[in-house]
Design an enzyme around this catalytic site. Structure first.
Site, PDB file in Angstrom:
ATOM      1  N   ASP A  91       2.266   1.766   3.436  1.00 16.19           N
ATOM      2  CA  ASP A  91       3.182   0.767   4.009  1.00 16.19           C
ATOM      3  C   ASP A  91       4.609   1.274   3.853  1.00 16.19           C
ATOM      4  OD1 ASP A  91       1.007  -0.936   4.346  1.00 16.19           O
ATOM      5  OD2 ASP A  91       1.431  -2.111   2.543  1.00 16.19           O
ATOM      6  N   MET A 131       2.802  -5.725  -7.714  1.00 15.67           N
ATOM      7  CA  MET A 131       1.473  -5.148  -7.460  1.00 15.67           C
ATOM      8  C   MET A 131       1.576  -4.005  -6.458  1.00 15.67           C
ATOM      9  SD  MET A 131      -0.965  -5.289  -4.791  1.00 15.67           S
ATOM     10  CE  MET A 131      -1.625  -6.739  -3.983  1.00 15.67           C
ATOM     11  N   LYS A 181     -14.804  -8.687  -0.096  1.00 15.78           N
ATOM     12  CA  LYS A 181     -14.815  -9.226   1.270  1.00 15.78           C
ATOM     13  C   LYS A 181     -16.227  -8.986   1.809  1.00 15.78           C
ATOM     14  CE  LYS A 181     -12.328  -9.001   5.650  1.00 15.78           C
ATOM     15  NZ  LYS A 181     -11.238  -8.380   6.435  1.00 15.78           N
ATOM     16  N   GLU A 240      -9.613 -13.522  -2.592  1.00 18.41           N
ATOM     17  CA  GLU A 240      -8.815 -13.954  -1.427  1.00 18.41           C
ATOM     18  C   GLU A 240      -9.482 -15.154  -0.774  1.00 18.41           C
ATOM     19  OE1 GLU A 240      -7.133 -11.153   1.426  1.00 18.41           O
ATOM     20  OE2 GLU A 240      -7.826 -12.448   3.061  1.00 18.41           O
ATOM     21  N   HIS A 272       0.876  -1.171   0.000  1.00 16.07           N
ATOM     22  CA  HIS A 272       0.000   0.000   0.000  1.00 16.07           C
ATOM     23  C   HIS A 272       0.911   1.218   0.000  1.00 16.07           C
ATOM     24  CE1 HIS A 272      -2.440  -3.038   2.194  1.00 16.07           C
ATOM     25  NE2 HIS A 272      -3.459  -2.468   1.598  1.00 16.07           N
ATOM     26  N   GLU A 278     -10.892  -6.495  -5.142  1.00 13.79           N
ATOM     27  CA  GLU A 278     -10.890  -7.540  -4.103  1.00 13.79           C
ATOM     28  C   GLU A 278     -12.136  -7.433  -3.232  1.00 13.79           C
ATOM     29  OE1 GLU A 278      -7.300  -7.669  -1.805  1.00 13.79           O
ATOM     30  OE2 GLU A 278      -8.199  -8.915  -0.239  1.00 13.79           O
ATOM     31  N   HIS A 331     -11.559 -14.405   2.370  1.00 10.27           N
ATOM     32  CA  HIS A 331     -12.767 -13.596   2.222  1.00 10.27           C
ATOM     33  C   HIS A 331     -13.937 -14.404   1.691  1.00 10.27           C
ATOM     34  CE1 HIS A 331     -10.054  -9.777   2.023  1.00 10.27           C
ATOM     35  NE2 HIS A 331      -9.935 -10.461   3.135  1.00 10.27           N
TER      36      HIS A 331
HETATM   37  C1  GLT Z   1      -5.725  -5.756   4.195  1.00  8.68           C
HETATM   38  C2  GLT Z   1      -6.801  -6.715   3.743  1.00  8.68           C
HETATM   39  C3  GLT Z   1      -6.387  -7.486   2.575  1.00  8.68           C
HETATM   40  C4  GLT Z   1      -6.177  -6.671   1.343  1.00  8.68           C
HETATM   41  C5  GLT Z   1      -5.072  -5.721   1.461  1.00  8.68           C
HETATM   42  C6  GLT Z   1      -5.044  -4.826   0.234  1.00  8.68           C
HETATM   43  S1  GLT Z   1      -5.024  -4.859   2.925  1.00  8.68           S
HETATM   44  O1  GLT Z   1      -4.700  -6.451   4.830  1.00  8.68           O
HETATM   45  O2  GLT Z   1      -7.126  -7.575   4.836  1.00  8.68           O
HETATM   46  O3  GLT Z   1      -7.251  -8.535   2.301  1.00  8.68           O
HETATM   47  O4  GLT Z   1      -5.809  -7.548   0.300  1.00  8.68           O
HETATM   48  O5  GLT Z   1      -5.613  -3.602   0.460  1.00  8.68           O
HETATM   49 MN    MN Z   2      -6.350  -9.565   0.580  1.00  9.31          MN
HETATM   50 MN    MN Z   3      -7.982 -11.060   4.615  1.00  8.35          MN
END
Ligand code: GLT
Ligand code: MN
Ligand code: MN
Length: 387
Positions: free
Chosen positions: A58, A89, A184, A218, A55, A182, A221
């Site tokens: 970071d 990335m 979640k 992910e 990020h 991504e 997630h």
């Molecule tokens: C954070 C989150 C991740 C994401 C990252 C990217 S940051 O740690 O839990 O799943 O991939 O923003």
């Molecule tokens: Mn992630």
């Molecule tokens: Mn995660």
């Protein structure tokens, strides 16, 4: 004995935030001292990783001056070169700073939405400078605790406007980014918009530049949502949208655990690795996980090595599965069933008439056992090292 040494061609990457995770959770403070970005890169080189992702914040503190930023970036580039680590990335933190308490691109305050775009464009500048070609967007705070605050379809429109804008910026600056969205389902918000990878796959075709945008599924997630991760990955792959992947592990129904890859459900991890390898996925294998809170930095190295080693062990098991004569004979039999069925293919008047005229012996077809118990047991024996 197969060789499980990670090599550059395996494209194993870690987020800067993963190995630098200090073990803070909602109930307890940090347990590990801060690890400077350049030291994290040295650690990744040491354990045999290929890439580091980050990020913006970071690496560069949110309030750094332009000259501080440039110095930090220069030193980081030097560390990456010295340790043979690439930056495949980049991403942006749109969740940590209090300004994002109501989300970023979907926030109700127009100033927050504008700032989120500005911050992301600067993170893209940073990513491009470091050589990244993939830009991940995780909308951690794009969500609600109460749906009284905005119409959820308004949030979708705002998100579309933001992603369209960022695609234009990438084109304008000739960065060549591919965006990976991504999903979640929840945490840190009560509910997050775009809760699953499937939701993003439905959203992407509505964008102005759908060809520039894919997904970053992910493991944790999708598992938090109680879904089959492999199925989401396969759908993304089939649609040409698997731009990136976040590997870790998770027990269903728990908080976001981000465990070492393969630690919670090696069976699901096996089918995932087998899929990625069989399909010929050639993007980064990114571990978005962190070490247990019980560990010091030696334990963090054990964690990082463990992620890569488990991937390679499962890859070897997948090779064994593909080469196993008994398994392959069974698979052939299963897939070859019903070879005398009328071909479906493209719709035609003749095909329609043949299909409508065909009599199916439902009883006989249904009576046939499929042998999946035997197939699964054989699969488990490969996985458990008994074959
Ligand atoms: C954070 C989150 C991740 C994401 C990252 C990217 S940051 O740690 O839990 O799943 O991939 O923003
Ligand atoms: Mn992630
Ligand atoms: Mn995660």
């Amino acid at each position: 004995m197969p060789d499980y040494t990670p090599r550059l061609e395996h494209k194993f990457s870690f987020g800067l935030w993963t190995v630098s995770n200090r073990g803070r959770d909602p109930f307890g403070d940090v347990v590990r001292p801060a690890l400077a970005p350049n030291d994290a890169v040295a650690m990744l080189g040491d354990v045999g990783a290929w890439g580091v992702n980050l990020h913006d914040n970071d690496l560069v503190p949110i309030d750094a001056t332009p000259s501080e930023r440039d110095r930090i970036v220069r030193e980081f580039q030097r560390a990456c070169t010295a340790h043979g680590i690439v930056v495949p990335m980049a991403t942006v933190s749109l969740f940590y700073d209090p300004i994002f308490k109501d989300g970023a691109f979907t926030a109700n305050d127009a100033r927050v939405r504008a700032y989120a775009l500005q911050k992301t464009m600067r993170a893209m500048d940073l990513g491009a400078e470091l050589g990244a070609k993939i830009f991940v967007l995780w909308g951690g705070r794009e969500g609600t605790e109460t749906d009284a605050c905005r119409r959820p379809d308004e949030a979708v429109k705002r998100l579309r406007e933001a992603v369209d804008y960022l695609c234009e910026y990438s084109i304008d600056r000739a960065y060549g980014f591919r965006f990976a969205l991504e999903a979640k389902p929840n945490e840190p918000r009560g509910d997050i918009y775009m809760a699953t990878t499937g939701a993003y796959l439905g959203f992407i075709p509505t964008l102005a530049h759908p060809e520039m945008v894919g997904v970053n599924p992910e493991v944790a997630h999708e598992t938090m949502a109680g879904l089959n991760f492999l199925h989401a990955v396969a759908q993304a792959w089939e649609a040409g949208k698997l731009f990136h992947i976040d590997l870790n592990d998770q027990m269903p129904g728990r908080y976001d655990q981000d465990f070492r890859f393969g630690a919670a459900n090696p069976r699901a991890a096996f089918f995932l690795v087998k899929f990625l390898e069989d399909a010929g996925y050639d993007g980064p294998r990114h571990f978005d996980a962190h070490a247990y809170r019980t560990e010091d930095y030696e334990g963090v190295k054990d964690f990082a090595r463990g992620c890569m080693r488990s991937y390679l062990i499962l890859k070897e098991r997948a090779r064994q599965w593909n080469a196993d004569k008994e398994i392959q004979a069974l698979v052939k039999e299963i897939i070859g069933a019903g070879a005398d069925a009328p071909a479906i293919g493209k719709y035609s008047a003749q095909g329609r008439d043949t299909l409508l005229a065909r009599r199916f012996d439902r009883g006989a077809i249904a009576a046939r056992g499929l042998g999946y118990e035997r197939l699964d047991q054989l699969t488990m024996e490969v996985l458990m090292g008994a074959r």
